[in-house]
Write a protein that holds these residues in place. Structure first.
Motif, PDB file in Angstrom:
ATOM      1  N   GLY A   4     138.940 -17.405 125.979  1.00  0.00           N
ATOM      2  CA  GLY A   4     140.562 -17.977 124.637  1.00  0.00           C
ATOM      3  C   GLY A   4     140.796 -16.215 124.431  1.00  0.00           C
ATOM      4  N   VAL A   5     139.949 -15.534 123.749  1.00  0.00           N
ATOM      5  CA  VAL A   5     140.177 -13.757 122.819  1.00  0.00           C
ATOM      6  C   VAL A   5     139.849 -13.003 123.828  1.00  0.00           C
ATOM      7  N   ARG A   9     142.775 -10.713 124.135  1.00  0.00           N
ATOM      8  CA  ARG A   9     142.903  -9.380 124.354  1.00  0.00           C
ATOM      9  C   ARG A   9     143.939  -8.967 125.415  1.00  0.00           C
ATOM     10  N   SER A  10     143.491  -9.764 126.466  1.00  0.00           N
ATOM     11  CA  SER A  10     144.490  -8.781 127.408  1.00  0.00           C
ATOM     12  C   SER A  10     146.360  -8.988 127.597  1.00  0.00           C
ATOM     13  N   TYR A  11     146.395 -10.123 126.868  1.00  0.00           N
ATOM     14  CA  TYR A  11     148.314 -10.422 126.661  1.00  0.00           C
ATOM     15  C   TYR A  11     148.720  -9.236 126.049  1.00  0.00           C
ATOM     16  N   LEU A  15     150.845  -6.075 126.091  1.00  0.00           N
ATOM     17  CA  LEU A  15     151.762  -5.741 125.797  1.00  0.00           C
ATOM     18  C   LEU A  15     152.352  -4.537 124.624  1.00  0.00           C
ATOM     19  N   VAL A  16     151.227  -3.933 123.847  1.00  0.00           N
ATOM     20  CA  VAL A  16     150.962  -2.914 123.126  1.00  0.00           C
ATOM     21  C   VAL A  16     151.998  -1.399 124.557  1.00  0.00           C
ATOM     22  N   THR A  17     150.946  -1.447 125.894  1.00  0.00           N
ATOM     23  CA  THR A  17     151.157  -0.165 126.568  1.00  0.00           C
ATOM     24  C   THR A  17     152.343  -0.480 127.504  1.00  0.00           C
ATOM     25  N   VAL A  41     141.058 -11.229 116.818  1.00  0.00           N
ATOM     26  CA  VAL A  41     140.762 -10.755 118.687  1.00  0.00           C
ATOM     27  C   VAL A  41     140.842  -9.639 118.503  1.00  0.00           C
ATOM     28  N   TYR A  42     141.178  -8.180 117.408  1.00  0.00           N
ATOM     29  CA  TYR A  42     140.910  -6.401 117.505  1.00  0.00           C
ATOM     30  C   TYR A  42     140.459  -6.542 115.915  1.00  0.00           C
TER      31      TYR A  42
END
Length: 115
Positions: A4-5, A9-11, A15-17, A41-42
């Protein structure tokens, strides 16, 4: 299989890039629940490494000058802008709620960010 984490993180990375289309420093606009998700997660250092200059709550009167605040006398007044962020891009990670939809409409009608 992905845990899940790692999936979250991948999503968020995508999203931010913007899958490579969103380069440069940006603001990440969140709501109460997505703020909790990001913080699970961050770390702040990790999110900064993804060119996120500022993490801001769209639903927080203290951080969003587009929200109205009712003062002690009962009159409505607009917040004053605290940060000069008009040169930054904004990336939104929000739940699809009626409140968030209204807040994003206000944001788009009186934008604080370049894109």
């Amino acid at each position: 299989t992905m845990d899940g984490v790692a999936a979250i993180r991948s999503y968020i990375d995508r999203l931010v890039t913007g899958d490579g289309r969103c380069r440069g420093m940006k603001v990440l606009l969140l709501d109460a629940q997505t703020t909790q998700t990001i913080s699970c997660v961050y770390s702040q250092t990790e999110i900064l490494a993804r060119e996120v200059y500022l993490v801001s709550r769209l639903d927080d009167v203290g951080q969003n000058p587009n929200m109205e605040r009712i003062d002690e006398g009962g009159s409505v007044r607009k917040q004053q802008q605290h940060h000069q962020t008009s040169h930054l891009k904004a990336v939104c990670f929000l739940r699809p709620t009626e409140i968030n939809a209204g807040l994003i409409v206000k944001e788009l009608s009186n934008p604080r960010y370049a894109e």
